[in-house]
Enzyme design. Structure first.
Site, PDB file in Angstrom:
ATOM      1  N   HIS A  82       0.841  -1.191   0.000  1.00 18.63           N
ATOM      2  CA  HIS A  82       0.000   0.000   0.000  1.00 18.63           C
ATOM      3  C   HIS A  82       0.875   1.240   0.000  1.00 18.63           C
ATOM      4  O   HIS A  82       1.837   1.333   0.757  1.00 18.63           O
ATOM      5  CB  HIS A  82      -0.892   0.012   1.248  1.00 18.63           C
ATOM      6  N   ASP A 160     -14.410   4.248   6.723  1.00 20.48           N
ATOM      7  CA  ASP A 160     -13.324   5.013   6.108  1.00 20.48           C
ATOM      8  C   ASP A 160     -13.817   5.759   4.876  1.00 20.48           C
ATOM      9  O   ASP A 160     -13.428   6.902   4.643  1.00 20.48           O
ATOM     10  CB  ASP A 160     -12.141   4.110   5.742  1.00 20.48           C
ATOM     11  N   ARG A 167     -12.863  14.129   5.221  1.00 19.55           N
ATOM     12  CA  ARG A 167     -11.519  14.676   5.490  1.00 19.55           C
ATOM     13  C   ARG A 167     -10.971  15.366   4.253  1.00 19.55           C
ATOM     14  O   ARG A 167     -10.339  16.420   4.329  1.00 19.55           O
ATOM     15  CB  ARG A 167     -10.573  13.541   5.918  1.00 19.55           C
ATOM     16  N   SER A 182      -7.004   4.826   8.887  1.00 20.50           N
ATOM     17  CA  SER A 182      -7.637   4.706   7.565  1.00 20.50           C
ATOM     18  C   SER A 182      -6.931   3.615   6.740  1.00 20.50           C
ATOM     19  O   SER A 182      -7.564   2.701   6.206  1.00 20.50           O
ATOM     20  CB  SER A 182      -7.556   6.065   6.862  1.00 20.50           C
ATOM     21  N   LYS A 186      -8.217  -0.646   6.257  1.00 22.70           N
ATOM     22  CA  LYS A 186      -8.470  -1.178   4.912  1.00 22.70           C
ATOM     23  C   LYS A 186      -7.587  -2.381   4.623  1.00 22.70           C
ATOM     24  O   LYS A 186      -8.014  -3.361   4.021  1.00 22.70           O
ATOM     25  CB  LYS A 186      -8.234  -0.096   3.858  1.00 22.70           C
TER      26      LYS A 186
HETATM   27  N1  URA Z   1      -4.465   7.045   2.137  1.00 20.77           N
HETATM   28  C1  URA Z   1      -5.526   6.495   2.810  1.00 20.77           C
HETATM   29  O1  URA Z   1      -6.015   5.436   2.449  1.00 20.77           O
HETATM   30  N2  URA Z   1      -5.971   7.137   3.884  1.00 20.77           N
HETATM   31  C2  URA Z   1      -5.463   8.287   4.336  1.00 20.77           C
HETATM   32  O2  URA Z   1      -5.929   8.815   5.323  1.00 20.77           O
HETATM   33  C3  URA Z   1      -4.379   8.864   3.623  1.00 20.77           C
HETATM   34  C4  URA Z   1      -3.901   8.214   2.529  1.00 20.77           C
END
Ligand code: URA
Length: 418
Positions: A82, A160, A167, A182, A186
Site C-alpha cells: 500500500h 473510512d 476529510r 484509515s 483497509k
Molecule cells: N491514504 C488512505 O487510504 N488514507 C489516508 O488517510 C491517507 C492516505
C-alpha cells in the site's frame, strides 16, 4: 451519556478517548446520527491535539468492524502493498506481476485517485481491464494467474469511505492517527497476511516532514503486527515524481516500457525493493536472495508475461500500447543550472486537471532533482491537444526551481521499518 459535543470539548482539552467513545463517533457518523458539521469539528480537534497509540488502535478497530472482512485464507498467505499516495507511483502494476511470477498470491484492492495522487484502479483500467469482479471470478484468476487488481468492495471499511470523503473536503487529511487508522483498517479488511507499506514523504505527499513520516510508518507496522500480519514499511521519497510519467495513461505506458527494458530508474528500483521484502517474508529467505529472484523474473521476461496474463484475465490487452505515436508539446528550460526543487504536488494537480478536463494523456518529466540543464533543454512533454498544452506549459515550467550551484540527487528510500 456520551454526546458528540462532549467529545469535541474533550479533545479540545487534549484528553484521551475511551474505546466506547471512539466506537460512538465512528458508528454515529456512519448511521447519520452525527452530522458532517459536528464530525468535521471533531476531526479538526483530532488533527490539532492528536491521539495516543491506544486511541489509534481503537479507532482502527472501530473502522475495521464497520464492514466486511475478506477471507483470503484459501490462497494461503496472500501478499499486499500500500502506498500512502504519491505522484507517478505505479509500483503496484510492477510489483503484482513480479511477485505473482514468483508463485506468490496477491489480491490488490484499489481505490481511485485521491486528490493530486493517481490511483492504481485508473491506471489498470487504461489496459481495458475490468476491475469490478465477483468473488468467484477473483478466486478463479488468483488460482490461475496469481495476482488480481480489483476495486474495493462497497462494504469494505464503509466508515473510512465516509470519513475519508469528509476529510478530503475539510482539510483534515494530514493527521497521523487518522491516516494510520484509515490505511491499516483497509489493509486488515482486505485479508492479506504479509504487507509492505510505502509511506511517502515530501512535497508530493501527505507527509511533508520526514520525522512524522517515520512515526506514521512505525505506528502502522505496530498495529498490523498486533493483528498478526507480517508487516514492514518503507519510507520513500516524494519530493519529485517517482516515475517519469504522470497521468494514468502515460503511467500505464511507462510500466510496460520498464518491464520490457528493465532500464534502471527510481520507479523500478523502489518496486524491486518492495517486491524483495514481500518475497523474503513469504519464503522466509534473506532479502539478498529474494532480490536476486526478483531480478531474475525481470530479466527473463516472466514479470512482463505475467502482467500480460493479468490484464488478459481481466478482459484487457497490453497491445493497446504498442507502437503508438502520441503528439506532444515540449516545455523547455528558460534558464540554465541545476534542478533544485520540483513542486510535485502542483505538477500532479496540473496534470490531473489537464487529464480530467481536456482529454490529456499525461505528461513526461525528463529531468530529476540534481540534473544539470542548459537554457532551452527539453524538460517536460505534454500529451494533450495543442491549445491546452500551450495554456499549461508556463504553469508546468513554474513547478521547477533552479540553482546555479550544484544540487545533489534525492535519496529514494529514507528508512525501512521492520
Ligand atoms: N491514504 C488512505 O487510504 N488514507 C489516508 O488517510 C491517507 C492516505
Amino acid at each position: 451519556m456520551i454526546t458528540i459535543e462532549k467529545l469535541i470539548k474533550k479533545k479540545q482539552k487534549n484528553k484521551k478517548f475511551s474505546k466506547k467513545e471512539i466506537y460512538f463517533f465512528v458508528n454515529g457518523y456512519i448511521s447519520g446520527n452525527i452530522t458532517d458539521e459536528k464530525m468535521t469539528e471533531l476531526l479538526k480537534e483530532i488533527c490539532k491535539s492528536g491521539m495516543v497509540e491506544k486511541e489509534t488502535i481503537n479507532l482502527t478497530d472501530a473502522m475495521l468492524n464497520s464492514g466486511d472482512k475478506i477471507d483470503l485464507s484459501q490462497f494461503g498467505c496472500c501478499l499486499d502493498k500500500h502506498s500512502s499516495g504519491g505522484v507517478s507511483d505505479s509500483t503496484t502494476l510492477i510489483i503484482a506481476p513480479i511477485v505473482a511470477s514468483l508463485n506468490a498470491k496477491m489480491v490488490k484492492m484499489s481505490g481511485g485517485s485521491l486528490g493530486f495522487t493517481g490511483g492504481t484502479k485508473d491506471k489498470f483500467q487504461c489496459f481495458g481491464a475490468c476491475l469490478e469482479l465477483p468473488f468467484d471470478k477473483i478466486t478463479d484468476i488468483v488460482n490461475k494467474v496469481g495476482a488480481v487488481i480489483v476495486c474495493q468492495t462497497d462494504n469494505l471499511v464503509p466508515a473510512d469511505k465516509k470519513i475519508y470523503a469528509l476529510r478530503d473536503k475539510t482539510d483534515t487529511v494530514a493527521s497521523i492517527p487518522l491516516i494510520a487508522s484509515s490505511i491499516v483498517s483497509k489493509k486488515l479488511a482486505s485479508g492479506a497476511k504479509i504487507i509492505v507499506l510505502d509511506v511517502k514523504y515530501g512535497k508530493g505527499a501527505f507527509m511533508q516532514d520526514l520525522v512524522e513520516a517515520k512515526k506514521l510508518a512505525s505506528l502502522m507496522v505496530k498495529i498490523l503486527k498486533k493483528h498478526k500480519v507480517l508487516a514492514c514499511a518503507v519510507v520513500s521519497d516524494m519530493n519529485q515524481p517517482l516515475g517519469n510519467n504522470i497521468g494514468s495513461y502515460m503511467e500505464a505506458k511507462e510500466v510496460v516500457e520498464i518491464l520490457k527494458s528493465n532500464k534502471d530508474c527510481r520507479l523500478l528500483s523502489l518496486s524491486k525493493t518492495i517486491s524483495s521484502i514481500l518475497i523474503s517474508k513469504k519464503e522466509n529467505i534473506s532479502l539478498d536472495l529474494a532480490y536476486r529472484k526478483v531480478e531474475e523474473v525481470l530479466f527473463n521476461g516472466k514479470a512482463l508475461e505475467k502482467l500480460k496474463e493479468m490484464v488478459l484475465a481481466q478482459g484487457g490487452n497490453l497491445k493497446l500500447f504498442t507502437d503508438e505515436k502520441l503528439n506532444y508539446l515540449s516545455v523547455n528550460s528558460d534558464e540554465g543550472g541545476y534542478v533544485d526543487e520540483i513542486d510535485t504536488q502542483k505538477l500532479g494537480e496540473l496534470t490531473h486537471s489537464l487529464c480530467l478536463n481536456v482529454g490529456c494523456k499525461g505528461i513526461s518529466v525528463l529531468c530529476k532533482v540534481g540534473d544539470k540543464l542548459s537554457l532551452g533543454d527539453e524538460m517536460v512533454r505534454i500529451y494533450a491537444p495543442k491549445k491546452y498544452s500551450i495554456e499549461y506549459a508556463d504553469k508546468i515550467l513554474k513547478c521547477f526551481k533552479f540553482s546555479k550551484s550544484k544540487t545533489n540527487p534525492l535519496p529514494l528510500i529514507y528508512d525501512i521499518i521492520d
